[in-house]
Structure formats: structure tokens, C-alpha cells
Design a protein around this motif. Structure first.
Motif, PDB file in Angstrom:
ATOM      1  N   LEU A  54       0.827  -1.209   0.000  1.00 27.72           N
ATOM      2  CA  LEU A  54       0.000   0.000   0.000  1.00 27.72           C
ATOM      3  C   LEU A  54       0.860   1.257   0.000  1.00 27.72           C
ATOM      4  CD1 LEU A  54      -2.961   0.875   0.062  1.00 27.72           C
ATOM      5  CD2 LEU A  54      -2.797   0.976   2.564  1.00 27.72           C
ATOM      6  N   SER A  57       2.824   1.604  -3.420  1.00 35.26           N
ATOM      7  CA  SER A  57       1.915   1.854  -4.536  1.00 35.26           C
ATOM      8  C   SER A  57       1.357   3.274  -4.490  1.00 35.26           C
ATOM      9  CB  SER A  57       0.766   0.843  -4.535  1.00 35.26           C
ATOM     10  OG  SER A  57       1.235  -0.463  -4.795  1.00 35.26           O
ATOM     11  N   LEU A 199      -0.049  -2.654  -7.764  1.00 36.54           N
ATOM     12  CA  LEU A 199      -0.249  -3.570  -6.645  1.00 36.54           C
ATOM     13  C   LEU A 199       0.123  -5.004  -7.012  1.00 36.54           C
ATOM     14  CD1 LEU A 199      -3.616  -2.503  -4.951  1.00 36.54           C
ATOM     15  CD2 LEU A 199      -1.340  -2.466  -3.934  1.00 36.54           C
ATOM     16  N   ILE A 244      -9.411  -5.807  -3.754  1.00 39.52           N
ATOM     17  CA  ILE A 244      -8.961  -4.463  -4.145  1.00 39.52           C
ATOM     18  C   ILE A 244      -9.230  -4.216  -5.621  1.00 39.52           C
ATOM     19  CG2 ILE A 244      -6.931  -2.991  -4.458  1.00 39.52           C
ATOM     20  CD1 ILE A 244      -5.781  -4.195  -1.901  1.00 39.52           C
TER      21      ILE A 244
END
Length: 276
Positions: A54, A57, A199, A244
Motif C-alpha cells: 500500500l 503503490s 499492486l 482491491i
């Protein structure tokens, strides 16, 4: 009779295709329960990989937008010698094998790379650091933002831009008040695609940044590392990436719905921008 047979054939082939696409996703969640997936977040490897993914990215995405937006606008509004070469450079990371991209980054920014001595003189070491993860993600994901952004800027009405300039707005104000709102749908689509690609990045990251837990081990790298050690953790991390991805697609679909205009813009990522 022939039309009915052809219709049946197309329907059957479509069902097989959609089943093939859906089956791996269904299998990830069929092997475990949502509660068990959530319990896996107590696993240090899963939690650390999620945080690294996270963080890197989001940082990479910020740089992609910051540098990619003006680059896309420049390439969309200027024609110059070498323009085709510039577009090719933007698109090249899309078709490069990820491992090759990682080797290229290592050859450019590594200790023995083209810029290695310069960075070493400055006391900077990039390979096998979290910064290297961010660079790898930005490199492989940026074309998925810049290319749609170019198309979005090319699709804006030049008459509206000219009208803004005629009414006294400067280039900067015209860009932020007229051009960006007109291109917003394409920019949002590119943003979602590049974030999802970042991701899921594996090859370039492992070649340039390695797979060090809490430092450079992202979710895809952790999935590979845990595959033969803790399959439940592997399923949990895979499930997170699927959720996601679904959330990004749904959010993008909603965003494009809000962007609908009398020109009947398509709600699909790669559909035609308008109906005739």
C-alpha cells in the motif's frame, strides 16, 4: 435454423469463456471463509506485505500523476520530430517482460549501473530498498496512466480551450479549469488501471528490490514466498488483491456513471468514448 444454431454456438462459447475467467476467482474464496481470511491478517507476513504494498503503490501513484499528467498533455497537444519515438517509450514498459524491466532498472540505478557511481558519490543506494520497490512499480504501471491520459487530452474539444483563452484565461488556468475537467474520465480510468497494475507487480520488483520482509516484500512477493509454507496466508493475500481489484473496477464504473453526458459516454473501461 442456421441463425438459431449460430446463436446457440455463440452463447455456449461465451458461457465457457466467462466460466474460465471466473473460476480462478471463485476458487480463491471457495477454499476458505471470509472470517478465516480476515484472521490471516494477524499473520505478520500478510500484514507487513500489505503495508509495504500500500505504501509503495500510493507513493508511486503520486509520482505517476505528478509527472505523467503534464507528460501526457504535452504529447497530446504537441507534434514534433520524434513524437512517435516518445509514444513508443511510454508504451514500451507495457510489453517488456517484468523481469527484463527489473534488470534494466538494476543496470541503470544499481551500484555498477549507468548512474551507480553518481548515486554512490551522493551516498545513495537504491537497489533492495523500499525506494526501489516504488521505482519498479512506477516504471511498470506508469504507461497504464499516461496512455489513457494522452487519449483523454486528445479527446477534449479544442474550441472550449480556445474560448477560455479568448475570455482572458491564461494557459495555467485553462488547463486546470477547462482541460482537466474535460479529461477527468480518462484520467480516472488510467489512475485505477495503473494502481491495480502496481499492486500486482512482481517481476521487476523482485529483480530490482528483492523480497525482504517489512522492507521490499509486497503482497505478490509474499504470495510466492508463502506458497509452499502457509497456503492459508497465500489465499488470504490473494483474496485481498482480488477484493482491491474488484473495488477499483466498481469505483471506476461508478465514477464513469457520474461522468455520463448527453454524448452517452461508455461505462466500460475500453469501450468507445461515444456512440454515433
Amino acid at each position: 435454423m442456421k441463425r438459431a444454431l449460430l446463436g446457440f454456438l455463440f452463447t455456449a462459447v461465451s458461457i465457457v469463456t466467462l466460466t474460465f475467467l471466473a473460476l480462478p476467482i471463485i476458487a480463491i474464496f471457495a477454499r476458505t471463509t471470509p472470517g478465516h481470511l480476515l484472521d490471516q491478517f494477524s499473520n505478520r507476513v500478510v500484514r507487513d506485505a500489505f503495508i509495504v504494498s500500500l505504501k509503495t503503490s500510493l507513493i508511486a501513484q503520486a509520482f505517476i500523476v505528478l509527472f505523467g499528467t503534464p507528460t501526457a498533455y504535452f504529447l497530446a497537444t504537441r507534434r514534433f520530430r520524434g513524437h512517435a519515438v516518445a509514444i513508443t517509450l511510454v508504451e514500451l514498459p507495457l510489453i517488456l517482460p517484468p523481469a527484463v524491466a527489473g534488470i534494466g532498472l538494476l543496470a541503470a540505478f544499481g551500484r555498477l549501473g549507468l548512474l551507480g557511481s553518481t548515486f554512490e558519490a551522493l551516498g545513495i543506494s537504491l537497489p533492495f530498498t523500499q525506494t526501489a520497490v516504488t521505482i519498479a512499480v512506477a516504471y511498470v504501471a506508469s504507461p497504464l496512466y499516461i496512455r489513457p491520459a494522452i487519449a483523454a487530452f486528445e479527446g477534449t474539444d479544442p474550441n472550449l480551450t480556445a474560448a477560455s483563452r479568448t475570455l482572458g484565461a491564461g494557459p495555467t488556468r485553462t488547463f486546470f479549469r477547462v482541460v482537466l475537467p474535460l479529461a477527468r474520465g480518462g484520467l480516472i480510468a488510467g489512475l485505477a488501471l495503473s494502481f491495480a497494475r502496481g499492486l500486482g507487480e512482481f517481476g521487476a520488483t523482485i529483480m530490482f528490490a528483492g523480497s525482504l520482509q517489512r522492507v521490499t516484500q509486497t503482497l505478490p512477493l509474499a504470495i510466492y514466498a508463502e506458497f509452499d509454507r502457509n497456503f492459508d496466508a497465500t489465499l488470504a493475500m490473494s483474496g485481498v488483491l482480488v477484493l482491491i481489484s474488484v473495488a477499483l473496477l466498481l469505483g471506476l464504473r461508478i465514477g464513469l456513471t457520474w461522468q455520463r453526458s448527453p454524448s452517452k459516454r461508455s461505462l466500460y473501461l475500453f469501450g468507445p468514448s461515444a456512440s454515433g
